[in-house]
Enzyme design. Sequence first.
Site, PDB file in Angstrom:
ATOM      1  N   GLY A  45       0.846  -1.189   0.000  1.00 19.76           N
ATOM      2  CA  GLY A  45       0.000   0.000   0.000  1.00 19.76           C
ATOM      3  C   GLY A  45       0.881   1.239   0.000  1.00 19.76           C
ATOM      4  N   GLN A  50       3.044   9.950   1.082  1.00 18.44           N
ATOM      5  CA  GLN A  50       4.336   9.260   1.133  1.00 18.44           C
ATOM      6  C   GLN A  50       5.221   9.575  -0.074  1.00 18.44           C
ATOM      7  OE1 GLN A  50       2.309   5.263   2.083  1.00 18.44           O
ATOM      8  NE2 GLN A  50       4.259   5.148   3.178  1.00 18.44           N
ATOM      9  N   CYS A  98       5.656   0.079   7.450  1.00 18.91           N
ATOM     10  CA  CYS A  98       5.300   1.208   6.578  1.00 18.91           C
ATOM     11  C   CYS A  98       6.546   1.619   5.810  1.00 18.91           C
ATOM     12  CB  CYS A  98       4.795   2.365   7.444  1.00 18.91           C
ATOM     13  SG  CYS A  98       4.342   3.829   6.505  1.00 18.91           S
ATOM     14  N   LEU A  99       6.397   1.849   4.520  1.00 16.98           N
ATOM     15  CA  LEU A  99       7.562   2.226   3.704  1.00 16.98           C
ATOM     16  C   LEU A  99       8.167   3.550   4.164  1.00 16.98           C
ATOM     17  CD1 LEU A  99       6.291   1.206   0.149  1.00 16.98           C
ATOM     18  CD2 LEU A  99       7.862  -0.044   1.642  1.00 16.98           C
ATOM     19  N   HIS A 140      -4.751   1.430   7.378  1.00 17.06           N
ATOM     20  CA  HIS A 140      -3.383   1.968   7.451  1.00 17.06           C
ATOM     21  C   HIS A 140      -3.213   3.107   6.440  1.00 17.06           C
ATOM     22  CE1 HIS A 140       1.159   1.396   7.840  1.00 17.06           C
ATOM     23  NE2 HIS A 140       1.033   2.175   6.791  1.00 17.06           N
ATOM     24  N   GLU A 141      -3.648   2.873   5.198  1.00 16.53           N
ATOM     25  CA  GLU A 141      -3.481   3.900   4.156  1.00 16.53           C
ATOM     26  C   GLU A 141      -4.369   5.113   4.429  1.00 16.53           C
ATOM     27  OE1 GLU A 141      -0.948   3.597   2.422  1.00 16.53           O
ATOM     28  OE2 GLU A 141      -0.680   1.509   3.002  1.00 16.53           O
ATOM     29  N   HIS A 144      -2.875   7.531   6.730  1.00 22.83           N
ATOM     30  CA  HIS A 144      -1.887   8.438   6.118  1.00 22.83           C
ATOM     31  C   HIS A 144      -2.554   9.726   5.645  1.00 22.83           C
ATOM     32  CE1 HIS A 144       1.962   6.393   6.060  1.00 22.83           C
ATOM     33  NE2 HIS A 144       1.429   5.273   5.611  1.00 22.83           N
TER      34      HIS A 144
HETATM   35 NI    NI Z   1       2.342   3.386   5.622  1.00 30.30          NI
END
Ligand code: NI
Length: 185
Positions: A45, A50, A98-99, A140-141, A144
């Site tokens: 995701g 991000q 998370c990236l 989660h997304e 963000h």
């Molecule tokens: Ni994330």
Amino acid sequence: MILPIHTFGNMVLRKVAEPITNDYAKLNELIENMYETMHNADGVGLAAPQVGLGIRLFVIDLAAFREDKPELADFKVAMINPEMLEMSEDCAQAEEGCLSIPGIHENVERSLSIKIKYMDQNFVEHIDVFEGFKARVIQHEYDHLEGHLFTDKVSPLRRQLLKSKMNNIVKGRASTSYKVKAASK
Ligand code: NI
């Protein structure tokens, strides 16, 4: 095109993202770039903040689970201007990463089921219910877009233990296999 992933400490990750309209410039190209950036980083995701854009858009692709969980593998979606309508009181804990927070994995409590309204890539409105792992990734997304990160949800004690690792991420000292934009370097 692979875009640099903005890591923890960048202010764009802490802002409430803005809705977009269907004349947003080069939206399809942006979505393709986000998928490419996410796949390159082995993520499932990725939200627009991000990649440095404070807009309400995220992409998810669970194809990486084709061997372990084939029932998830065909789930690929871009959600635009999503609006969370319902979140179940029933929750479960599972590990997330998370990236934007490389090298950190923590248990996070999430609702087991959600109902969400969103536009797809063609600006067609959908209202769908998702459960289990799909619901987790969407939550989660979605977080963000609200300026929230999964590490906000871990216990104060755990957060204290993560502090030095998080500081290293801010300083650009975390090692990643993908290109990042650290907050300060
Ligand atoms: Ni994330």
